[in-house]
Design a protein around this motif. Structure first.
Motif, PDB file in Angstrom:
ATOM      1  N   PRO A 357       0.806  -1.225   0.000  1.00 25.33           N
ATOM      2  CA  PRO A 357       0.000   0.000   0.000  1.00 25.33           C
ATOM      3  C   PRO A 357       0.836   1.271   0.000  1.00 25.33           C
ATOM      4  N   GLY A 358       2.084   1.163   0.418  1.00 29.35           N
ATOM      5  CA  GLY A 358       2.941   2.339   0.404  1.00 29.35           C
ATOM      6  C   GLY A 358       3.637   2.567  -0.920  1.00 29.35           C
ATOM      7  N   GLY A 359       3.339   1.740  -1.923  1.00 25.13           N
ATOM      8  CA  GLY A 359       4.005   1.858  -3.214  1.00 25.13           C
ATOM      9  C   GLY A 359       5.263   1.014  -3.261  1.00 25.13           C
ATOM     10  N   GLY A 360       6.159   1.350  -4.178  1.00 26.52           N
ATOM     11  CA  GLY A 360       7.401   0.618  -4.331  1.00 26.52           C
ATOM     12  C   GLY A 360       7.416  -0.222  -5.596  1.00 26.52           C
ATOM     13  N   ALA A 361       8.543  -0.894  -5.825  1.00 23.15           N
ATOM     14  CA  ALA A 361       8.736  -1.671  -7.050  1.00 23.15           C
ATOM     15  C   ALA A 361       8.121  -3.053  -6.917  1.00 23.15           C
ATOM     16  N   VAL A 362       7.423  -3.461  -7.973  1.00 24.60           N
ATOM     17  CA  VAL A 362       6.955  -4.833  -8.125  1.00 24.60           C
ATOM     18  C   VAL A 362       7.692  -5.407  -9.332  1.00 24.60           C
ATOM     19  N   LYS A 363       8.442  -6.476  -9.091  1.00 24.31           N
ATOM     20  CA  LYS A 363       9.315  -7.011 -10.141  1.00 24.31           C
ATOM     21  C   LYS A 363       8.787  -8.353 -10.635  1.00 24.31           C
ATOM     22  N   ILE A 364       8.703  -8.499 -11.967  1.00 23.46           N
ATOM     23  CA  ILE A 364       8.281  -9.755 -12.598  1.00 23.46           C
ATOM     24  C   ILE A 364       9.488 -10.335 -13.337  1.00 23.46           C
ATOM     25  N   MET A 373      11.767 -26.385 -17.626  1.00 22.94           N
ATOM     26  CA  MET A 373      10.766 -25.687 -16.827  1.00 22.94           C
ATOM     27  C   MET A 373      10.879 -24.176 -17.059  1.00 22.94           C
ATOM     28  N   LEU A 374       9.791 -23.479 -16.790  1.00 21.71           N
ATOM     29  CA  LEU A 374       9.758 -22.021 -16.876  1.00 21.71           C
ATOM     30  C   LEU A 374       9.517 -21.462 -15.482  1.00 21.71           C
ATOM     31  N   ARG A 375      10.375 -20.524 -15.088  1.00 22.86           N
ATOM     32  CA  ARG A 375      10.252 -19.908 -13.762  1.00 22.86           C
ATOM     33  C   ARG A 375       9.634 -18.525 -13.894  1.00 22.86           C
ATOM     34  N   LEU A 376       8.504 -18.298 -13.154  1.00 24.41           N
ATOM     35  CA  LEU A 376       7.867 -16.986 -13.067  1.00 24.41           C
ATOM     36  C   LEU A 376       7.947 -16.534 -11.609  1.00 24.41           C
ATOM     37  N   ALA A 377       8.524 -15.380 -11.372  1.00 23.57           N
ATOM     38  CA  ALA A 377       8.657 -14.873 -10.002  1.00 23.57           C
ATOM     39  C   ALA A 377       8.129 -13.445  -9.931  1.00 23.57           C
ATOM     40  N   VAL A 378       7.362 -13.146  -8.873  1.00 23.39           N
ATOM     41  CA  VAL A 378       6.840 -11.795  -8.648  1.00 23.39           C
ATOM     42  C   VAL A 378       7.259 -11.369  -7.247  1.00 23.39           C
ATOM     43  N   SER A 379       7.990 -10.252  -7.161  1.00 24.00           N
ATOM     44  CA  SER A 379       8.538  -9.775  -5.884  1.00 24.00           C
ATOM     45  C   SER A 379       8.004  -8.388  -5.570  1.00 24.00           C
ATOM     46  N   ASP A 380       7.834  -8.111  -4.264  1.00 23.05           N
ATOM     47  CA  ASP A 380       7.439  -6.772  -3.839  1.00 23.05           C
ATOM     48  C   ASP A 380       8.190  -6.422  -2.562  1.00 23.05           C
ATOM     49  N   HIS A 381       8.057  -5.169  -2.141  1.00 23.62           N
ATOM     50  CA  HIS A 381       8.680  -4.690  -0.897  1.00 23.62           C
ATOM     51  C   HIS A 381       7.587  -4.200   0.062  1.00 23.62           C
ATOM     52  N   GLY A 436       7.038  -7.098   6.951  1.00 24.40           N
ATOM     53  CA  GLY A 436       7.535  -5.735   6.857  1.00 24.40           C
ATOM     54  C   GLY A 436       8.571  -5.509   5.784  1.00 24.40           C
ATOM     55  N   ARG A 437       9.006  -6.589   5.083  1.00 19.71           N
ATOM     56  CA  ARG A 437      10.070  -6.433   4.095  1.00 19.71           C
ATOM     57  C   ARG A 437       9.689  -6.989   2.721  1.00 19.71           C
ATOM     58  N   GLY A 438       8.465  -7.460   2.561  1.00 22.17           N
ATOM     59  CA  GLY A 438       8.018  -7.886   1.247  1.00 22.17           C
ATOM     60  C   GLY A 438       8.020  -9.391   1.047  1.00 22.17           C
ATOM     61  N   SER A 439       7.609  -9.810  -0.164  1.00 18.06           N
ATOM     62  CA  SER A 439       7.455 -11.226  -0.487  1.00 18.06           C
ATOM     63  C   SER A 439       7.896 -11.495  -1.918  1.00 18.06           C
ATOM     64  N   THR A 440       8.271 -12.758  -2.158  1.00 14.05           N
ATOM     65  CA  THR A 440       8.556 -13.230  -3.509  1.00 14.05           C
ATOM     66  C   THR A 440       7.816 -14.540  -3.721  1.00 14.05           C
ATOM     67  N   PHE A 441       6.893 -14.556  -4.705  1.00 12.53           N
ATOM     68  CA  PHE A 441       6.185 -15.774  -5.081  1.00 12.53           C
ATOM     69  C   PHE A 441       6.824 -16.325  -6.351  1.00 12.53           C
TER      70      PHE A 441
END
Length: 451
Positions: A357-364, A373-381, A436-441
């Motif tokens: 909710p505070g904004g920041g980079a979302v990386k695909i 195999m194909l790896r898809l990763a989505v990261s946020d802060h 508090g530091r984000g996630s990577t799926f």
């Protein structure tokens, strides 16, 4: 606690149409926050009286089958006075309210306006007009998709010419929104009634304590889901109908029109995604596997389309940035299911935006990994997830119980379906996160989609 409605006193002329549109949508937001039908009506009649500058007024909601009064709210009229008036013919009306005006609107389904009721050839002969010293009368029907829901009645005993054609038009816009909110409140009441009845019947069937405790836990989960679902469907539907109905009668500037069309498109998309999730969940509960297609897919095109879609997400702000990193070794074309890929990637990107909710980079990130195999990763802060909550992350209807996310919309189905779809496609999904530091799926899928 009394509800303070937005002021809607501007007439809907060409120079104020855009302002009226904003005010009607502000009323939509106010009514949307009301928790039950009576709260909707209490707020609506005050807003209607403010709109027209009326001294008194009331709103009636009718049973669609019998036309009998189901609910009502008043402004500067005692509830007992209105009840007495509605129970007797207009000619014998001791309450000094023009029941004739109400009945006329209910029969004609058209607004009624009298700038000087004493001189009106029809109203002036009515005993209730003379006894009540009613000088100005305005009444409009509440209609939703061709169905009569009720009526709004306003009057003034103080002066003539209180109401004008412009105020009648403005009140019609208010009536549109009141009809929508009334319909939604009724649906919620019926939903609660059905949910309560289901809980009662289930409790009767399970007498043993251990089974009762298990049932209570399951019912609580279902109740939470019903609450989330009602909220998720009610809000976008109210915005869509409010914007669409108002656009039919007003002609705002081109930029304003484009803004409301965008609202309709985005909110319709939210509803469609929710409905598709519910349909898929019903199929899975029934033991039916979802069909997996295997066709040529350009993964770069899917990523690009999801980026475009998610920039219209309500949670997306100027503080967010979407970054894409596609490994040069990634094949131009893979064999997979494009709809399922859209669903998987869309869920992960939407989650990353919502829970930042505070904004920041979302990386695909997209890259090939052995073997085939194909790896898809989505990261946020963003907000991140505590370690002791990770095991519930992919559970159906479950949203982590934290105050910091209660305002974030969601049904609790997104990650559940992501895992289901990945499993059906023969892949895997996992999450790395720190509160508090984000996630990577990270999702790994076979490049040829073989299960």
């Amino acid at each position: 606690m009394p509800v303070n409605p937005p002021m809607l006193s501007e007439p809907p002329g060409s120079d104020t149409g855009s302002r009226l549109l904003q005010q009607v949508l502000a009323l939509a937001a106010l009514l949307n926050d009301c928790q039950d039908l009576q709260s909707v009506l209490d707020a609506a009649i005050v807003a209607a009286a403010e709109t027209a500058g009326a001294e008194r007024g009331f709103v009636l909601i009718l049973d669609p089958a019998t036309r009998r009064v189901e609910s009502f709210a008043t402004h500067n009229i005692a509830r007992e006075t209105l009840t007495s008036s509605l129970s007797q013919p207009d000619g014998d009306n001791p309450a000094e309210i023009s029941r004739y005006s109400v009945d006329t609107v209910l029969e004609s389904l058209q607004p009624l306006i009298a700038t000087n009721a004493f001189e009106d050839p029809t109203l002036g002969a009515r005993e209730s007009i003379r006894l009540g010293h009613l000088r100005s009368v305005l009444s409009v029907p509440l209609i939703l998709r061709g169905t009569l829901l009720g009526v709004i009645y306003l009057d003034s005993r103080i002066q003539s010419t209180v109401f004008s054609a412009d105020q009648s038009t403005a009140l019609a816009a208010v009536a549109n929104q009141v009809a929508i909110s009334t319909h939604n409140a009724r649906l919620q009441q019926e939903l609660r009634r059905q949910s309560d009845e289901r809980l009662r019947l289930q409790d009767e069937l399970h007498q043993h304590e251990t089974r009762r405790m298990a049932l209570e836990q399951a019912n609580q989960l279902k109740s939470d889901f019903v609450a989330f679902l009602a909220h998720e469907l009610r809000n976008p539907l109210t915005a869509i109908h409010g914007a669409a109905d108002t656009l039919r009668t007003l002609d705002p500037a081109e930029s304003n029109r484009r803004e409301w069309y965008d609202t309709i498109a985005v909110e319709s998309g939210r509803i469609q995604e929710t409905i598709e999730e519910l349909l898929d969940e019903a199929r899975l509960d029934a033991g039916k596997d979802l069909a997996i297609r295997r066709v040529p897919v350009h993964i770069r095109d899917i990523v690009a389309e999801q980026i475009t879609r998610r920039r219209h997400d309500k949670a997306y702000t100027a503080g967010h940035t979407l970054q894409v990193d596609i490994d040069p070794e990634t094949p131009e074309e893979i064999q997979s299911d494009p709809e399922k890929l859209h669903h998987i990637l869309g869920n992960l990107i939407a989650n990353a935006i919502k829970y930042s909710p505070g904004g920041g980079a979302v990386k695909i990130e997209v890259a090939p990994v052995p073997p085939n195999m194909l790896r898809l990763a989505v990261s946020d802060h963003g907000l991140g997830i505590a370690a002791d909550k990770m095991e519930r992350l992919f559970c159906k209807y479950d949203r982590l119980d934290r105050e910091s996310i209660q305002h974030i919309p969601g049904t609790g189905l997104g990650l559940y379906f992501t895992r289901q779809l990945v499993d059906l496609m023969g892949g895997s999904v996992d999450c790395e996160s720190e509160e508090g530091r984000g996630s990577t799926f990270t999702v790994r899928l076979p490049i040829d989609a073989s299960p």
